[in-house]
Design a protein around this motif. Structure first.
Motif, PDB file in Angstrom:
ATOM      1  N   ALA A 258       0.821  -1.212   0.000  1.00 42.50           N
ATOM      2  CA  ALA A 258       0.000   0.000   0.000  1.00 42.50           C
ATOM      3  C   ALA A 258       0.855   1.262   0.000  1.00 42.50           C
ATOM      4  O   ALA A 258       0.499   2.268  -0.627  1.00 42.50           O
ATOM      5  N   GLN A 259       1.996   1.225   0.678  1.00 36.60           N
ATOM      6  CA  GLN A 259       2.883   2.387   0.688  1.00 36.60           C
ATOM      7  C   GLN A 259       3.415   2.675  -0.710  1.00 36.60           C
ATOM      8  O   GLN A 259       3.543   3.835  -1.126  1.00 36.60           O
ATOM      9  N   GLY A 260       3.727   1.621  -1.462  1.00 38.17           N
ATOM     10  CA  GLY A 260       4.141   1.811  -2.849  1.00 38.17           C
ATOM     11  C   GLY A 260       3.028   2.383  -3.699  1.00 38.17           C
ATOM     12  O   GLY A 260       3.266   3.207  -4.599  1.00 38.17           O
ATOM     13  N   VAL A 261       1.792   1.957  -3.431  1.00 38.21           N
ATOM     14  CA  VAL A 261       0.636   2.492  -4.156  1.00 38.21           C
ATOM     15  C   VAL A 261       0.490   3.988  -3.881  1.00 38.21           C
ATOM     16  O   VAL A 261       0.247   4.779  -4.810  1.00 38.21           O
ATOM     17  N   LEU A 262       0.627   4.380  -2.625  1.00 38.59           N
ATOM     18  CA  LEU A 262       0.528   5.800  -2.293  1.00 38.59           C
ATOM     19  C   LEU A 262       1.579   6.619  -3.038  1.00 38.59           C
ATOM     20  O   LEU A 262       1.297   7.707  -3.552  1.00 38.59           O
ATOM     21  N   ALA A 263       2.794   6.081  -3.095  1.00 42.76           N
ATOM     22  CA  ALA A 263       3.864   6.791  -3.792  1.00 42.76           C
ATOM     23  C   ALA A 263       3.557   6.937  -5.279  1.00 42.76           C
ATOM     24  O   ALA A 263       3.762   8.009  -5.874  1.00 42.76           O
ATOM     25  N   GLN A 264       3.059   5.866  -5.898  1.00 48.34           N
ATOM     26  CA  GLN A 264       2.761   5.915  -7.327  1.00 48.34           C
ATOM     27  C   GLN A 264       1.553   6.799  -7.616  1.00 48.34           C
ATOM     28  O   GLN A 264       1.527   7.507  -8.637  1.00 48.34           O
ATOM     29  N   ALA A 265       0.554   6.772  -6.748  1.00 48.30           N
ATOM     30  CA  ALA A 265      -0.606   7.646  -6.921  1.00 48.30           C
ATOM     31  C   ALA A 265      -0.167   9.110  -6.885  1.00 48.30           C
ATOM     32  O   ALA A 265      -0.630   9.938  -7.686  1.00 48.30           O
ATOM     33  N   HIS A 266       0.729   9.429  -5.972  1.00 52.99           N
ATOM     34  CA  HIS A 266       1.262  10.800  -5.887  1.00 52.99           C
ATOM     35  C   HIS A 266       2.012  11.158  -7.174  1.00 52.99           C
ATOM     36  O   HIS A 266       1.847  12.262  -7.721  1.00 52.99           O
ATOM     37  N   ALA A 267       2.823  10.204  -7.672  1.00 51.85           N
ATOM     38  CA  ALA A 267       3.588  10.465  -8.886  1.00 51.85           C
ATOM     39  C   ALA A 267       2.678  10.692 -10.083  1.00 51.85           C
ATOM     40  O   ALA A 267       3.017  11.459 -11.003  1.00 51.85           O
ATOM     41  N   LEU A 268       1.511  10.052 -10.097  1.00 44.58           N
ATOM     42  CA  LEU A 268       0.565  10.187 -11.203  1.00 44.58           C
ATOM     43  C   LEU A 268      -0.371  11.376 -11.031  1.00 44.58           C
ATOM     44  O   LEU A 268      -1.215  11.636 -11.898  1.00 44.58           O
ATOM     45  N   GLY A 269      -0.244  12.076  -9.913  1.00 45.24           N
ATOM     46  CA  GLY A 269      -1.084  13.241  -9.669  1.00 45.24           C
ATOM     47  C   GLY A 269      -2.476  12.917  -9.178  1.00 45.24           C
ATOM     48  O   GLY A 269      -3.372  13.767  -9.240  1.00 45.24           O
ATOM     49  N   LEU A 270      -2.691  11.693  -8.680  1.00 46.15           N
ATOM     50  CA  LEU A 270      -4.000  11.317  -8.146  1.00 46.15           C
ATOM     51  C   LEU A 270      -4.126  11.765  -6.693  1.00 46.15           C
ATOM     52  O   LEU A 270      -3.198  11.592  -5.892  1.00 46.15           O
ATOM     53  N   LEU A 286       4.741   1.912  10.257  1.00 47.10           N
ATOM     54  CA  LEU A 286       4.896   3.030   9.331  1.00 47.10           C
ATOM     55  C   LEU A 286       3.571   3.508   8.748  1.00 47.10           C
ATOM     56  O   LEU A 286       3.553   4.534   8.055  1.00 47.10           O
ATOM     57  N   ALA A 287       2.478   2.793   9.007  1.00 45.93           N
ATOM     58  CA  ALA A 287       1.193   3.183   8.427  1.00 45.93           C
ATOM     59  C   ALA A 287       0.801   4.597   8.825  1.00 45.93           C
ATOM     60  O   ALA A 287       0.283   5.367   8.008  1.00 45.93           O
ATOM     61  N   VAL A 288       1.065   4.977  10.075  1.00 47.16           N
ATOM     62  CA  VAL A 288       0.664   6.311  10.542  1.00 47.16           C
ATOM     63  C   VAL A 288       1.579   7.390  10.001  1.00 47.16           C
ATOM     64  O   VAL A 288       1.229   8.581  10.027  1.00 47.16           O
ATOM     65  N   ASP A 289       2.759   7.023   9.505  1.00 45.67           N
ATOM     66  CA  ASP A 289       3.702   8.010   8.988  1.00 45.67           C
ATOM     67  C   ASP A 289       3.592   8.215   7.486  1.00 45.67           C
ATOM     68  O   ASP A 289       4.321   9.039   6.913  1.00 45.67           O
ATOM     69  N   CYS A 290       2.740   7.443   6.827  1.00 42.52           N
ATOM     70  CA  CYS A 290       2.529   7.657   5.396  1.00 42.52           C
ATOM     71  C   CYS A 290       1.818   8.984   5.159  1.00 42.52           C
ATOM     72  O   CYS A 290       1.196   9.552   6.066  1.00 42.52           O
ATOM     73  N   ILE A 291       1.903   9.482   3.947  1.00 38.84           N
ATOM     74  CA  ILE A 291       1.195  10.700   3.574  1.00 38.84           C
ATOM     75  C   ILE A 291       0.307  10.380   2.370  1.00 38.84           C
ATOM     76  O   ILE A 291       0.819  10.104   1.277  1.00 38.84           O
TER      77      ILE A 291
END
Length: 344
Positions: A258-270, A286-291
């Motif tokens: 899921a952390q990788g998904v968040l990073a890729q979503a950010h990179a795609l502008g979602l 680390l779940a609480v430290d994700c953005i």
């Protein structure tokens, strides 16, 4: 209480093995321990008799005067996930407090590898065995039955364990994941998961919950568990976007994914959670430290490990324990999935 079925007879002995193979006990022993001294045809007959009878050679024969080895054999699928390491750490620590030593195996999510490990470990005559999950080969089950020692299965749940089980329903966790995303207003949630059996069962629960509500069948992106961890979440999410661009949320088989998904979503502008909801599994630190902070299905691995150790110790002492304990799970809602009231 444990509902393990009674053994029909005592564990097979070397004499039983020799009789089945049609050789003398000395020849059978040589075939097992000094195979170079025995003809190939004889070795084959003895090997077939071992497979048929479930006989386990005793590598400690002659070195012990009792069955008290103070040894516990435990196996987990991987040490790459903190949930398993948390569970194992709690298990080993609790057993050590009662002066039991733990020998560890890694199954790599392969029941056949677990079977091979069990055959080797049981020859050392442990006083108890701890397994992860409920999927074992027929021979592994026979080996454990013949060994006649306490067995605790962790992480999964079934009302009919080998001996004792402590865990949770993978299917119910998947159902709860879908219901959470649906309650948050997502209409086309998808699944990103590894190909291991537990992630598969969570996905089945997710799919059934979708079918029960009449929702479209969720798309699944499945990858090998042994594929490289680096970039896995990014690659899986990119594959999902290419295959199902209409998907508006994802349920991931781990928080790391899921952390990788968040990073890729950010990179795609979602925008997460407005355009894409993300739900993990495991609720790792680390779940609480994700953005944004990651919503996740929480399972208390350390608690399962402590309960497992307590149950095994009680069984090794000859005490009765509850055969099946469902410790449950909890969906932790954070900023990566929107509240239903905040649906645009």
């Amino acid at each position: 209480m444990s509902n393990r079925p009674a053994r029909p007879s005592a564990a097979p002995t070397l004499k039983d093995l020799a009789r089945l193979a049609g050789v003398s006990p000395i020849t059978a022993s040589r075939a097992l321990h000094r195979p170079e001294l025995v003809a190939e045809a004889t070795r084959t007959r003895v090997a077939q008799a071992v497979e048929q009878s479930g006989y386990v050679p005793n590598s400690l024969a002659g070195g012990l005067t009792s069955r008290q080895t103070r040894l516990v054999a435990a196996i987990v699928p991987s040490m790459g996930h903190s949930l398993f390491s948390d569970m194992l750490d709690a298990l080993i620590t609790s057993l050590a407090a009662e002066r039991y030593e733990t020998t560890l195996g890694i199954s790599r999510y392969d029941p056949a590898h677990e079977e091979t490990w069990l055959a080797a470990m049981l020859s050392r005559r442990p006083e108890g065995v701890v397994l992860t999950g409920t999927e074992h080969t027929a021979r592994a089950r026979r080996l454990l039955l013949n060994a006649d020692i306490p067995v605790v299965e962790l992480w999964d749940y079934t009302p009919h364990p080998l001996d004792v089980i402590i865990g949770f329903s993978q299917e119910d966790a998947g159902r709860a994941a879908f219901r959470h995303l649906a309650a948050c207003g997502y209409q086309r949630p998808a699944i990103l998961r590894s190909d291991d059996s537990r992630a598969h069962r969570r996905a089945q629960g997710f799919l059934r919950a979708a079918a029960e509500t009449g929702a479209p069948e969720p798309v699944q992106i499945v990858f090998p568990e042994d594929s490289p961890q680096t970039g896995r979440g990014r690659d899986a999410f990119s594959a999902l976007r290419a295959q199902a661009p209409q998907a508006d949320a994802v349920f991931c088989s781990s928080d790391a994914l899921a952390q990788g998904v968040l990073a890729q979503a950010h990179a795609l502008g979602l925008q997460v959670p407005r355009q894409m909801g993300v739900l993990g599994f495991g609720d790792q630190a680390l779940a609480v430290d994700c953005i944004p902070a990651l919503s996740s299905v929480k399972v208390d691995g350390a608690y399962i490990g402590r309960l497992g150790a307590a149950a095994l110790i009680a069984r090794m002492r000859g005490e009765n324990v509850t055969a099946a304990q469902d410790v449950g799970f909890e969906v932790i809602a954070r900023a990566s999935t929107r509240a239903a009231a905040g649906r645009p």
